[in-house]
Write an enzyme that holds these catalytic residues in place. Sequence first.
Site, PDB file in Angstrom:
ATOM      1  N   LYS A   1       0.822  -1.220   0.000  1.00 15.28           N
ATOM      2  CA  LYS A   1       0.000   0.000   0.000  1.00 15.28           C
ATOM      3  C   LYS A   1       0.859   1.274   0.000  1.00 15.28           C
ATOM      4  O   LYS A   1       0.636   2.190  -0.784  1.00 15.28           O
ATOM      5  CB  LYS A   1      -0.937  -0.036   1.210  1.00 15.28           C
ATOM      6  CG  LYS A   1      -2.014  -1.118   1.093  1.00 15.28           C
ATOM      7  CD  LYS A   1      -2.882  -1.222   2.314  1.00 15.28           C
ATOM      8  CE  LYS A   1      -2.233  -1.905   3.478  1.00 15.28           C
ATOM      9  NZ  LYS A   1      -1.865  -3.322   3.287  1.00 15.28           N
TER      10      LYS A   1
ATOM     11  N   PRO B   1       7.734  -5.041   5.044  1.00 14.91           N
ATOM     12  CA  PRO B   1       7.618  -5.236   6.497  1.00 14.91           C
ATOM     13  C   PRO B   1       8.903  -5.825   7.081  1.00 14.91           C
ATOM     14  O   PRO B   1       9.732  -6.363   6.335  1.00 14.91           O
ATOM     15  CB  PRO B   1       6.459  -6.229   6.631  1.00 14.91           C
ATOM     16  CG  PRO B   1       6.416  -6.950   5.334  1.00 14.91           C
ATOM     17  CD  PRO B   1       6.954  -6.034   4.279  1.00 14.91           C
TER      18      PRO B   1
ATOM     19  N   ARG C   1      10.690  -0.058   9.020  1.00 16.92           N
ATOM     20  CA  ARG C   1      11.028  -0.531  10.364  1.00 16.92           C
ATOM     21  C   ARG C   1      12.554  -0.499  10.518  1.00 16.92           C
ATOM     22  O   ARG C   1      13.278  -0.885   9.586  1.00 16.92           O
ATOM     23  CB  ARG C   1      10.530  -1.960  10.608  1.00 16.92           C
ATOM     24  CG  ARG C   1       9.045  -2.083  10.877  1.00 16.92           C
ATOM     25  CD  ARG C   1       8.612  -1.469  12.215  1.00 16.92           C
ATOM     26  NE  ARG C   1       7.186  -1.600  12.438  1.00 16.92           N
ATOM     27  CZ  ARG C   1       6.269  -0.685  12.125  1.00 16.92           C
ATOM     28  NH1 ARG C   1       6.625   0.455  11.568  1.00 16.92           N
ATOM     29  NH2 ARG C   1       4.986  -0.895  12.400  1.00 16.92           N
TER      30      ARG C   1
ATOM     31  N   ASP D   1      13.127   7.353   9.465  1.00 21.26           N
ATOM     32  CA  ASP D   1      12.042   7.666  10.394  1.00 21.26           C
ATOM     33  C   ASP D   1      11.927   6.568  11.436  1.00 21.26           C
ATOM     34  O   ASP D   1      11.099   6.650  12.334  1.00 21.26           O
ATOM     35  CB  ASP D   1      10.721   7.788   9.602  1.00 21.26           C
ATOM     36  CG  ASP D   1       9.568   8.226  10.484  1.00 21.26           C
ATOM     37  OD1 ASP D   1       9.720   9.255  11.169  1.00 21.26           O
ATOM     38  OD2 ASP D   1       8.527   7.540  10.507  1.00 21.26           O
TER      39      ASP D   1
ATOM     40  N   GLU E   1      14.862   2.076  18.490  1.00 21.04           N
ATOM     41  CA  GLU E   1      14.066   3.292  18.705  1.00 21.04           C
ATOM     42  C   GLU E   1      13.200   3.248  19.951  1.00 21.04           C
ATOM     43  O   GLU E   1      12.841   4.291  20.495  1.00 21.04           O
ATOM     44  CB  GLU E   1      13.193   3.585  17.475  1.00 21.04           C
ATOM     45  CG  GLU E   1      12.047   2.607  17.260  1.00 21.04           C
ATOM     46  CD  GLU E   1      11.171   3.007  16.070  1.00 21.04           C
ATOM     47  OE1 GLU E   1      11.725   3.288  14.999  1.00 21.04           O
ATOM     48  OE2 GLU E   1       9.943   3.019  16.239  1.00 21.04           O
TER      49      GLU E   1
ATOM     50  N   HIS F   1       9.891   8.427  14.080  1.00 28.15           N
ATOM     51  CA  HIS F   1       8.711   7.619  13.742  1.00 28.15           C
ATOM     52  C   HIS F   1       7.459   8.490  13.664  1.00 28.15           C
ATOM     53  O   HIS F   1       6.443   8.213  14.311  1.00 28.15           O
ATOM     54  CB  HIS F   1       8.524   6.480  14.757  1.00 28.15           C
ATOM     55  CG  HIS F   1       7.874   5.273  14.138  1.00 28.15           C
ATOM     56  ND1 HIS F   1       8.324   3.999  14.348  1.00 28.15           N
ATOM     57  CD2 HIS F   1       6.812   5.154  13.300  1.00 28.15           C
ATOM     58  CE1 HIS F   1       7.555   3.150  13.670  1.00 28.15           C
ATOM     59  NE2 HIS F   1       6.646   3.830  13.036  1.00 28.15           N
TER      60      HIS F   1
HETATM   61  P1  NAD Z   1       1.792  -3.850   2.827  1.00 26.27           P
HETATM   62  O1  NAD Z   1       1.589  -5.155   3.507  1.00 26.27           O
HETATM   63  O2  NAD Z   1       0.657  -3.240   2.064  1.00 26.27           O
HETATM   64  O3  NAD Z   1       3.042  -3.941   1.824  1.00 26.27           O
HETATM   65  C1  NAD Z   1       4.241  -4.597   2.141  1.00 26.27           C
HETATM   66  C2  NAD Z   1       4.856  -5.075   0.837  1.00 26.27           C
HETATM   67  O4  NAD Z   1       6.123  -5.649   1.154  1.00 26.27           O
HETATM   68  C3  NAD Z   1       4.017  -6.162   0.128  1.00 26.27           C
HETATM   69  O5  NAD Z   1       3.849  -5.835  -1.238  1.00 26.27           O
HETATM   70  C4  NAD Z   1       4.838  -7.426   0.320  1.00 26.27           C
HETATM   71  O6  NAD Z   1       4.703  -8.357  -0.758  1.00 26.27           O
HETATM   72  C5  NAD Z   1       6.232  -6.840   0.380  1.00 26.27           C
HETATM   73  N1  NAD Z   1       7.202  -7.770   0.974  1.00 26.27           N
HETATM   74  C6  NAD Z   1       7.005  -8.655   1.984  1.00 26.27           C
HETATM   75  N2  NAD Z   1       8.123  -9.351   2.213  1.00 26.27           N
HETATM   76  C7  NAD Z   1       9.048  -8.888   1.344  1.00 26.27           C
HETATM   77  C8  NAD Z   1      10.388  -9.228   1.075  1.00 26.27           C
HETATM   78  N3  NAD Z   1      11.005 -10.206   1.752  1.00 26.27           N
HETATM   79  N4  NAD Z   1      11.037  -8.541   0.108  1.00 26.27           N
HETATM   80  C9  NAD Z   1      10.417  -7.572  -0.604  1.00 26.27           C
HETATM   81  N5  NAD Z   1       9.132  -7.223  -0.413  1.00 26.27           N
HETATM   82  C10 NAD Z   1       8.458  -7.871   0.550  1.00 26.27           C
HETATM   83  O7  NAD Z   1       2.294  -2.857   3.965  1.00 26.27           O
HETATM   84  P2  NAD Z   1       2.252  -1.264   3.948  1.00 26.27           P
HETATM   85  O8  NAD Z   1       0.983  -0.790   4.536  1.00 26.27           O
HETATM   86  O9  NAD Z   1       2.676  -0.764   2.627  1.00 26.27           O
HETATM   87  O10 NAD Z   1       3.372  -0.954   5.042  1.00 26.27           O
HETATM   88  C11 NAD Z   1       4.733  -1.271   4.814  1.00 26.27           C
HETATM   89  C12 NAD Z   1       5.505  -1.108   6.098  1.00 26.27           C
HETATM   90  O11 NAD Z   1       5.548   0.273   6.446  1.00 26.27           O
HETATM   91  C13 NAD Z   1       4.866  -1.762   7.336  1.00 26.27           C
HETATM   92  O12 NAD Z   1       5.232  -3.139   7.438  1.00 26.27           O
HETATM   93  C14 NAD Z   1       5.426  -0.958   8.462  1.00 26.27           C
HETATM   94  O13 NAD Z   1       6.610  -1.584   8.906  1.00 26.27           O
HETATM   95  C15 NAD Z   1       5.789   0.377   7.839  1.00 26.27           C
HETATM   96  N6  NAD Z   1       5.016   1.507   8.370  1.00 26.27           N
HETATM   97  C16 NAD Z   1       5.684   2.571   8.886  1.00 26.27           C
HETATM   98  C17 NAD Z   1       4.980   3.650   9.403  1.00 26.27           C
HETATM   99  C18 NAD Z   1       5.686   4.869   9.967  1.00 26.27           C
HETATM  100  O14 NAD Z   1       5.030   5.723  10.593  1.00 26.27           O
HETATM  101  N7  NAD Z   1       6.977   5.038   9.774  1.00 26.27           N
HETATM  102  C19 NAD Z   1       3.583   3.626   9.397  1.00 26.27           C
HETATM  103  C20 NAD Z   1       2.927   2.529   8.841  1.00 26.27           C
HETATM  104  C21 NAD Z   1       3.649   1.461   8.336  1.00 26.27           C
END
Ligand code: NAD
Length: 328
Positions: free
Chosen positions: A152, A204, A232, A256, A261, A293
């Site tokens: 996403k 993730p 992360r 971030d 952290e 973050h």
């Molecule tokens: P999501 O599940 O929609 O997308 C994650 C993508 O990573 C998927 O397309 C998945 O296929 C891919 N993926 C999984 N394992 C993988 C690998 N080994 N190699 C390559 N790609 C791989 O998640 P999202 O909503 O897009 O969020 C992504 C990450 O952002 C979350 O897991 C979270 O850690 C982080 N996040 C950070 C904040 C922040 O405030 N900094 C906020 C929300 C989420």
Amino acid sequence: MKIAFYSAQSYDKTYFDQANTSQEIRYLEARLEPHTVGLAAGCTAVCLFVNDQANAEAIQEFSKLGIKLIALRCAGFNNVDIEAAKACGIPVVKVPAYSPHAIAEHAVALILTLDRKTHKAYNRVRDGNFSLERLIGFDLFGKTVGVVGTGKIGAVFCEIMLGFGCKVLAYDIAANAALQAKGVQYVPLTDLLAQSDIVSLHCPLTPETRHLVNPDSVKAMKPGAMLINTSRGGLVDSSAVIDALKSGQLGYLGIDVYEQEEKLFARDLSDTIIQDDLILQLMTFPNVLITAHQAYLTEEALREIARITLLNIAAFEKGAVLTNQVVL
Ligand code: NAD
């Protein structure tokens, strides 16, 4: 239902109080740590955020206290032992998406700040220093941007970078056909690292992705490239990037999130001696930008986080299907 709400900040209280109509929320400033588990006594659910460590011991203690639900108010769930929760019969629910734009746009903010040095310009001008020396940036137009993880958030980020006129390369375990149709090219990770001027992490944290950025992958990057991590902290080996920044192999770092952290972020430590030598070192580099973050921290995201978390809790209370349950 009585809910123990760990790591509560003033803005959490504002947005949850606005959205809440029926739950009794016990806001706790404390993070979830072994010695704060007992603060949930008398509650039926706990509400956790990214740095609340719900390991097997904490979950077993929660179970003894009568906790029946773990409601995460975030998307990532790497801080919760899902197997342990399952063994205790405690479902874990999360907020799968609240505003992918918030995080993707923050990644862009880190890129533009590092590139055009607006943080330095702001301080200079406030100090009456209008010199332009050492403020040279580069055009984003025409540069190659590598996106690791096109879920996403990564998908929104790809579209923004396409809008800047960048060539966008992607690496994911599953390609997104809609992005491919817009011009995003999926390539092996080594090719992405070798060709990208900017690498942004949006996958993730899992056992497979831990230290995805390590001494070898940093060496495989284009010399002088920019690394952005809003996903992360555990995706990046901090010592490896410090070495690469010192040698010039890595040109810029915008983060971030940070592996250690939970001891630092979302707290005012301005009056204390910070004990984490890695972050202290990173804080001294002129080409490193750290935010604590805050990528998710927009009004829209906070409103949506509160709304979905409370819907998840209400669904559990009614015995309805938990559509946002974390299932491994
Ligand atoms: P999501 O599940 O929609 O997308 C994650 C993508 O990573 C998927 O397309 C998945 O296929 C891919 N993926 C999984 N394992 C993988 C690998 N080994 N190699 C390559 N790609 C791989 O998640 P999202 O909503 O897009 O969020 C992504 C990450 O952002 C979350 O897991 C979270 O850690 C982080 N996040 C950070 C904040 C922040 O405030 N900094 C906020 C929300 C989420």
